[in-house]
Design a protein around this motif. Structure first.
Motif, PDB file in Angstrom:
ATOM      1  N   GLY A  67       0.835  -1.197   0.000  1.00 31.77           N
ATOM      2  CA  GLY A  67       0.000   0.000   0.000  1.00 31.77           C
ATOM      3  C   GLY A  67       0.869   1.244   0.000  1.00 31.77           C
ATOM      4  N   TRP A  68       0.450   2.227  -0.767  1.00 31.77           N
ATOM      5  CA  TRP A  68       1.195   3.486  -0.825  1.00 31.77           C
ATOM      6  C   TRP A  68       0.199   4.618  -1.019  1.00 31.77           C
ATOM      7  CZ3 TRP A  68       5.991   4.898   0.334  1.00 31.77           C
ATOM      8  CH2 TRP A  68       6.446   6.141  -0.087  1.00 31.77           C
ATOM      9  N   GLU A  69       0.169   5.509  -0.043  1.00 28.92           N
ATOM     10  CA  GLU A  69      -0.723   6.664  -0.099  1.00 28.92           C
ATOM     11  C   GLU A  69      -2.149   6.248  -0.462  1.00 28.92           C
ATOM     12  OE1 GLU A  69       1.234   9.517  -2.599  1.00 28.92           O
ATOM     13  OE2 GLU A  69       2.754   9.946  -1.075  1.00 28.92           O
ATOM     14  N   ASN A  70      -2.643   5.307   0.294  1.00 26.12           N
ATOM     15  CA  ASN A  70      -4.037   4.849   0.188  1.00 26.12           C
ATOM     16  C   ASN A  70      -4.376   4.187  -1.138  1.00 26.12           C
ATOM     17  OD1 ASN A  70      -4.744   5.745   2.806  1.00 26.12           O
ATOM     18  ND2 ASN A  70      -4.863   7.835   2.006  1.00 26.12           N
ATOM     19  N   GLN A  71      -3.373   3.693  -1.812  1.00 28.51           N
ATOM     20  CA  GLN A  71      -3.621   2.915  -3.018  1.00 28.51           C
ATOM     21  C   GLN A  71      -2.771   1.650  -2.971  1.00 28.51           C
ATOM     22  OE1 GLN A  71      -2.863   5.580  -6.337  1.00 28.51           O
ATOM     23  NE2 GLN A  71      -5.060   5.977  -6.473  1.00 28.51           N
ATOM     24  N   ALA A  72      -3.259   0.643  -3.639  1.00 31.36           N
ATOM     25  CA  ALA A  72      -2.514  -0.619  -3.675  1.00 31.36           C
ATOM     26  C   ALA A  72      -1.667  -0.691  -4.945  1.00 31.36           C
ATOM     27  CB  ALA A  72      -3.477  -1.794  -3.634  1.00 31.36           C
ATOM     28  N   ILE A  73      -0.464  -1.190  -4.779  1.00 29.83           N
ATOM     29  CA  ILE A  73       0.405  -1.485  -5.919  1.00 29.83           C
ATOM     30  C   ILE A  73       0.439  -2.998  -6.060  1.00 29.83           C
ATOM     31  CG2 ILE A  73       2.743  -1.328  -6.853  1.00 29.83           C
ATOM     32  CD1 ILE A  73       3.120   1.196  -5.090  1.00 29.83           C
ATOM     33  N   LEU A  74       0.027  -3.479  -7.209  1.00 30.59           N
ATOM     34  CA  LEU A  74      -0.027  -4.926  -7.469  1.00 30.59           C
ATOM     35  C   LEU A  74       1.122  -5.336  -8.367  1.00 30.59           C
ATOM     36  CD1 LEU A  74      -2.864  -4.645  -6.266  1.00 30.59           C
ATOM     37  CD2 LEU A  74      -3.719  -6.110  -8.084  1.00 30.59           C
ATOM     38  N   ILE A  75       1.767  -6.433  -8.001  1.00 32.04           N
ATOM     39  CA  ILE A  75       2.890  -6.956  -8.790  1.00 32.04           C
ATOM     40  C   ILE A  75       2.583  -8.412  -9.120  1.00 32.04           C
ATOM     41  CG2 ILE A  75       5.402  -7.227  -8.879  1.00 32.04           C
ATOM     42  CD1 ILE A  75       5.292  -5.407  -6.195  1.00 32.04           C
ATOM     43  N   PRO A  76       1.809  -8.664 -10.178  1.00 30.69           N
ATOM     44  CA  PRO A  76       1.466 -10.048 -10.489  1.00 30.69           C
ATOM     45  C   PRO A  76       2.671 -10.829 -10.971  1.00 30.69           C
ATOM     46  CG  PRO A  76       0.660  -8.594 -12.216  1.00 30.69           C
ATOM     47  CD  PRO A  76       1.225  -7.718 -11.133  1.00 30.69           C
ATOM     48  N   GLY A  77       2.687 -12.108 -10.669  1.00 26.39           N
ATOM     49  CA  GLY A  77       3.797 -12.943 -11.127  1.00 26.39           C
ATOM     50  C   GLY A  77       3.767 -14.281 -10.429  1.00 26.39           C
ATOM     51  N   GLU A  78       4.398 -15.241 -11.072  1.00 28.85           N
ATOM     52  CA  GLU A  78       4.485 -16.564 -10.475  1.00 28.85           C
ATOM     53  C   GLU A  78       5.449 -16.546  -9.293  1.00 28.85           C
ATOM     54  OE1 GLU A  78       2.508 -19.021 -11.486  1.00 28.85           O
ATOM     55  OE2 GLU A  78       1.713 -17.446 -12.756  1.00 28.85           O
ATOM     56  N   SER A  79       5.445 -17.636  -8.547  1.00 29.37           N
ATOM     57  CA  SER A  79       6.425 -17.779  -7.480  1.00 29.37           C
ATOM     58  C   SER A  79       7.821 -17.709  -8.082  1.00 29.37           C
ATOM     59  CB  SER A  79       6.236 -19.115  -6.764  1.00 29.37           C
ATOM     60  OG  SER A  79       4.961 -19.167  -6.180  1.00 29.37           O
ATOM     61  N   ARG A  80       8.723 -17.097  -7.366  1.00 23.82           N
ATOM     62  CA  ARG A  80      10.119 -16.927  -7.770  1.00 23.82           C
ATOM     63  C   ARG A  80      10.278 -16.012  -8.984  1.00 23.82           C
ATOM     64  NH1 ARG A  80       9.607 -22.301  -6.562  1.00 23.82           N
ATOM     65  NH2 ARG A  80      10.707 -22.984  -4.708  1.00 23.82           N
ATOM     66  N   SER A  81       9.281 -15.159  -9.243  1.00 25.96           N
ATOM     67  CA  SER A  81       9.440 -14.215 -10.346  1.00 25.96           C
ATOM     68  C   SER A  81      10.018 -12.891  -9.852  1.00 25.96           C
ATOM     69  CB  SER A  81       8.095 -13.976 -11.035  1.00 25.96           C
ATOM     70  OG  SER A  81       7.188 -13.356 -10.135  1.00 25.96           O
ATOM     71  N   GLY A  82      10.272 -12.809  -8.562  1.00 23.63           N
ATOM     72  CA  GLY A  82      10.859 -11.588  -8.021  1.00 23.63           C
ATOM     73  C   GLY A  82       9.870 -10.704  -7.298  1.00 23.63           C
ATOM     74  N   LYS A  83       8.668 -11.211  -7.065  1.00 22.59           N
ATOM     75  CA  LYS A  83       7.672 -10.402  -6.371  1.00 22.59           C
ATOM     76  C   LYS A  83       8.142 -10.004  -4.976  1.00 22.59           C
ATOM     77  CE  LYS A  83       4.173 -13.237  -6.273  1.00 22.59           C
ATOM     78  NZ  LYS A  83       4.689 -14.476  -6.889  1.00 22.59           N
ATOM     79  N   THR A  84       8.672 -10.994  -4.267  1.00 21.02           N
ATOM     80  CA  THR A  84       9.043 -10.729  -2.880  1.00 21.02           C
ATOM     81  C   THR A  84      10.169  -9.700  -2.793  1.00 21.02           C
ATOM     82  OG1 THR A  84       8.319 -12.916  -2.207  1.00 21.02           O
ATOM     83  CG2 THR A  84       9.840 -11.802  -0.748  1.00 21.02           C
ATOM     84  N   SER A  85      11.120  -9.762  -3.734  1.00 15.17           N
ATOM     85  CA  SER A  85      12.199  -8.771  -3.729  1.00 15.17           C
ATOM     86  C   SER A  85      11.635  -7.364  -3.901  1.00 15.17           C
ATOM     87  CB  SER A  85      13.184  -9.050  -4.868  1.00 15.17           C
ATOM     88  OG  SER A  85      13.745 -10.321  -4.714  1.00 15.17           O
ATOM     89  N   LEU A  86      10.685  -7.229  -4.808  1.00 18.62           N
ATOM     90  CA  LEU A  86      10.087  -5.913  -5.019  1.00 18.62           C
ATOM     91  C   LEU A  86       9.284  -5.470  -3.792  1.00 18.62           C
ATOM     92  CD1 LEU A  86       8.742  -5.590  -8.684  1.00 18.62           C
ATOM     93  CD2 LEU A  86      10.368  -4.135  -7.500  1.00 18.62           C
ATOM     94  N   VAL A  87       8.532  -6.408  -3.235  1.00 17.23           N
ATOM     95  CA  VAL A  87       7.750  -6.058  -2.053  1.00 17.23           C
ATOM     96  C   VAL A  87       8.677  -5.589  -0.932  1.00 17.23           C
ATOM     97  CG1 VAL A  87       6.338  -7.052  -0.199  1.00 17.23           C
ATOM     98  CG2 VAL A  87       5.755  -7.506  -2.589  1.00 17.23           C
TER      99      VAL A  87
END
Lengths: 197, 281
Positions: B118-138
């Protein structure tokens, strides 16, 4: 150009969702592919009723999209038909006559010209990965219990299989499911589990 | 399943999560208090022991014969999902399977494979499979002050708003490039409490040599990408597409390969702040 051809869009097995202001999402349930049509592609696809000629569709595109000429609109319509064909969204594939005569698709797009960028039909497609489709975590291969929607406040349940009319012998039942066991069976509890017997 | 039912089950627990009632039975009652951290973030104990989905956890350990250690086993319904002489991997298998069951069968929520902050009352979505780097970005977003919603599941309600699923965060070890999962409470990050509208969809994959030069894509293309990562896309396409249409109604979407996560996050947040300032004028 065969401007008298009357393209016919597929409708069966498709889930269509308008996306305001002008895009359309189409999910092909048989092929497991989803498509996003931009304004031009959506306009052409919706006009493909098997009774409207390419020329008539082009006139509609010219009027709605502001094409400079009917020729330009016809090129856009043929390009849309080509892309819709490749996405299996037409009942009969349609190839632009110039492409059929040997022009490459790239050249055909270039012929449409930079001035007509807004006219260029877009069809983006993705395959829906099968590993997300089953309700079979743990490799249970769908052999798991048949979860049935509970009557939770009247809200429409999502992500649940379409309810059957009754629960068959040997399958799990729940007093909260609202579904009865099939005739002649009753819901018997075994500790943490209940089964129609 | 009948053979499984015949094993000696000594105790069990049932809980509710996202409209599902899930049970875990075990041959060793002492193990039950250890299971809580592996249940979904919103779990609440259920008094009714009739469940929609049943897990069976057979604790092994020292056998009756000297020198023999029995495997710990976990079953999801009748399917074996975990088998190890250490209990921890079996717990993790149980946790992952419970989350997958909920993602597939949850009522009144649509689960998408996506990291969410969440950022300034909005959600940022990062779709992707497991191990696609979602967690690093989060993780990079969290370091920049974003609010944690999930590193794996975007949970959408029928209006398209994103709810938190703050499961333990996967943290990468610098030394061996392995991962462990850490409860978010100990990481000093703020955790989302309320549903947010989708403000941004990031369509990106990690490439070691890439620099973040994204292009804007349409809401339709963003919805298409989210649909491709929706758990029930095949089974409930009409519902899923309807929810996604509402979810992206006011969102922007960026697409492009990325290099290091911190570079992306800095530029994305700067862009969001600028656009919000402009819209405020």
């Amino acid at each position: 150009m065969d401007i008298t051809a009357m393209p016919y869009a597929c409708r069966d097995g498709l889930v269509v969702q308008d996306l305001p202001p002008d895009e359309v999402l189409v999910y092909d349930t048989a092929r497991g592919k989803a498509h996003c049509l931009n304004r031009t592609a959506a306009l052409v696809w919706r006009a493909c009723d098997g009774q409207t000629s390419v020329e008539a569709i082009a006139r509609r595109v010219k009027g709605d999209m502001g094409a400079a000429s009917l020729d330009e609109a016809q090129d856009a319509v043929w390009l849309a038909l080509d892309r819709l064909s490749r996405a299996n969204l037409l009942q009969q594939p349609m190839t632009p006559p110039l492409v059929a005569a040997g022009m490459s698709r790239r050249e055909f797009v270039q012929k449409l010209g930079v001035a007509s960028l807004v006219l260029i039909p877009g069809v983006s497609s993705v395959r829906i990965p099968s590993q997300l489709q089953t309700g079979s975590p743990g490799q249970s291969g769908g052999s798991g219990p048949n979860p049935t929607p509970t009557s939770s406040g009247g809200s429409a349940p999502i992500a649940t299989p379409k309810p059957a009319t009754c629960i068959a012998a040997g399958q799990r039942c729940s007093t909260s499911s609202g579904l009865p066991c099939c005739p002649g069976l009753r819901c018997v509890s075994f500790g943490y589990n209940s089964v129609c017997m | 399943m009948e053979r499984l039912d015949r094993l000696g089950w000594a105790a069990g627990i049932a809980f509710e999560s996202y409209g599902l009632r899930i049970g875990v039975r075990t041959n060793t009652p002492d193990i039950l208090p250890q299971l809580g951290p592996y249940f979904p973030p919103d779990w609440t104990p259920a008094t009714d022991l009739e469940v929609d989905w049943l897990y069976s956890l057979k604790v092994g350990g020292e056998g009756t014969r000297p020198g023999v250690r029995r495997f710990h086993l976990a079953y999801s319904d009748a399917a074996l999902i975990g088998r190890s002489r250490d209990i921890e991997p079996v717990f993790h298998a149980l946790e992952a399977d419970i989350q997958a069951v909920i993602a597939n069968l949850a009522r009144e929520r649509l689960f998408i494979h996506a990291g969410v902050v969440g950022w300034e009352n909005q959600a940022i979505l990062i779709p992707g499979e497991s191990r696609s780097g979602k967690t690093s970005l989060v993780e990079a977003f969290l370091r920049a002050g974003a609010t944690y919603y999930s590193d794996e599941y975007a949970v959408l309600d029928p209006d398209g708003r994103v709810h938190p699923f703050p499961r333990a965060l996967g943290v990468r070890h610098r030394q061996d490039n392995g991962w462990t999962r850490q409860p978010v409470e100990g990481l000093g990050v703020s955790v989302g409490q309320t549903p947010l509208p989708v403000g941004l969809v990031l369509l990106t994959e990690y490439k070691p040599t890439a620099h973040w030069r994204p292009r804007s894509v349409t809401r339709g293309q963003a919805a298409l990408a989210l649909f491709a990562h929706t758990f029930v896309a095949h089974r409930e396409p009409t519902l899923a597409l309807g929810i996604l249409q509402r979810a992206v109604a006011a969102a922007t979407a960026l697409k492009g390969a990325r290099g290091e996560a911190d570079e992306v996050v800095g530029r994305v947040l700067a862009r969001l702040s600028t656009s919000q300032a402009q819209s405020a004028c």
